[in-house]
Design a protein around this motif. Structure first.
Motif, PDB file in Angstrom:
ATOM      1  N   ALA A 115       0.835  -1.205   0.000  1.00  0.00           N
ATOM      2  CA  ALA A 115       0.000   0.000   0.000  1.00  0.00           C
ATOM      3  C   ALA A 115       0.868   1.252   0.000  1.00  0.00           C
ATOM      4  CB  ALA A 115      -0.930  -0.014   1.211  1.00  0.00           C
ATOM      5  N   ALA A 116       1.925   1.249   0.788  1.00  0.00           N
ATOM      6  CA  ALA A 116       2.829   2.407   0.836  1.00  0.00           C
ATOM      7  C   ALA A 116       3.528   2.598  -0.497  1.00  0.00           C
ATOM      8  CB  ALA A 116       3.853   2.210   1.951  1.00  0.00           C
ATOM      9  N   SER A 117       3.893   1.505  -1.144  1.00  0.00           N
ATOM     10  CA  SER A 117       4.553   1.566  -2.444  1.00  0.00           C
ATOM     11  C   SER A 117       3.603   2.120  -3.504  1.00  0.00           C
ATOM     12  CB  SER A 117       5.034   0.170  -2.851  1.00  0.00           C
ATOM     13  OG  SER A 117       5.582   0.180  -4.143  1.00  0.00           O
ATOM     14  N   ALA A 118       2.339   1.737  -3.429  1.00  0.00           N
ATOM     15  CA  ALA A 118       1.351   2.210  -4.389  1.00  0.00           C
ATOM     16  C   ALA A 118       1.055   3.698  -4.212  1.00  0.00           C
ATOM     17  CB  ALA A 118       0.058   1.399  -4.255  1.00  0.00           C
ATOM     18  N   GLU A 119       1.176   4.186  -2.971  1.00  0.00           N
ATOM     19  CA  GLU A 119       0.888   5.592  -2.693  1.00  0.00           C
ATOM     20  C   GLU A 119       2.075   6.494  -2.958  1.00  0.00           C
ATOM     21  OE1 GLU A 119      -0.397   5.701   1.342  1.00  0.00           O
ATOM     22  OE2 GLU A 119      -2.244   4.613   0.929  1.00  0.00           O
TER      23      GLU A 119
END
Length: 90
Positions: free
Chosen positions: A83-87
């Protein structure tokens, strides 16, 4: 309390069975790392296999995992990293 089962969990279990020779009947969301006799180096190897084969980014916070961590805990850590990578901005 066990984190919810995520989409990563089946990949984690498959990887443990195929690459680490674990018994598929003995590997569940509630299986603890110590029950699998996995130290921090083995966990890093597992995460690296997931990254190489499935493009799942390595979580930076693997230090929060310990012997009592379950596979559901590992899966939740990976999901947070995804999720952090996608954001993150490209």
């Amino acid at each position: 309390m066990t984190p919810p089962v995520t989409a990563v969990l089946p990949l984690l279990i498959t990887c443990l069975v195929e690459h680490f020779g674990r018994d598929p009947e003995a590997v569940t969301a509630d299986t603890r790392l110590e029950d699998l006799e996995m130290d921090s180096l083995a966990v890093l190897e597992l995460l690296t296999v997931l990254e190489d084969e499935h493009g799942i980014p390595l979580p930076e916070d693997t230090g929060s995992l310990h012997d009592g961590s379950t596979l559901a805990d590992v899966a939740a850590l990976i999901e947070r990293a995804r999720a952090a990578s996608a954001e993150a901005p490209a």
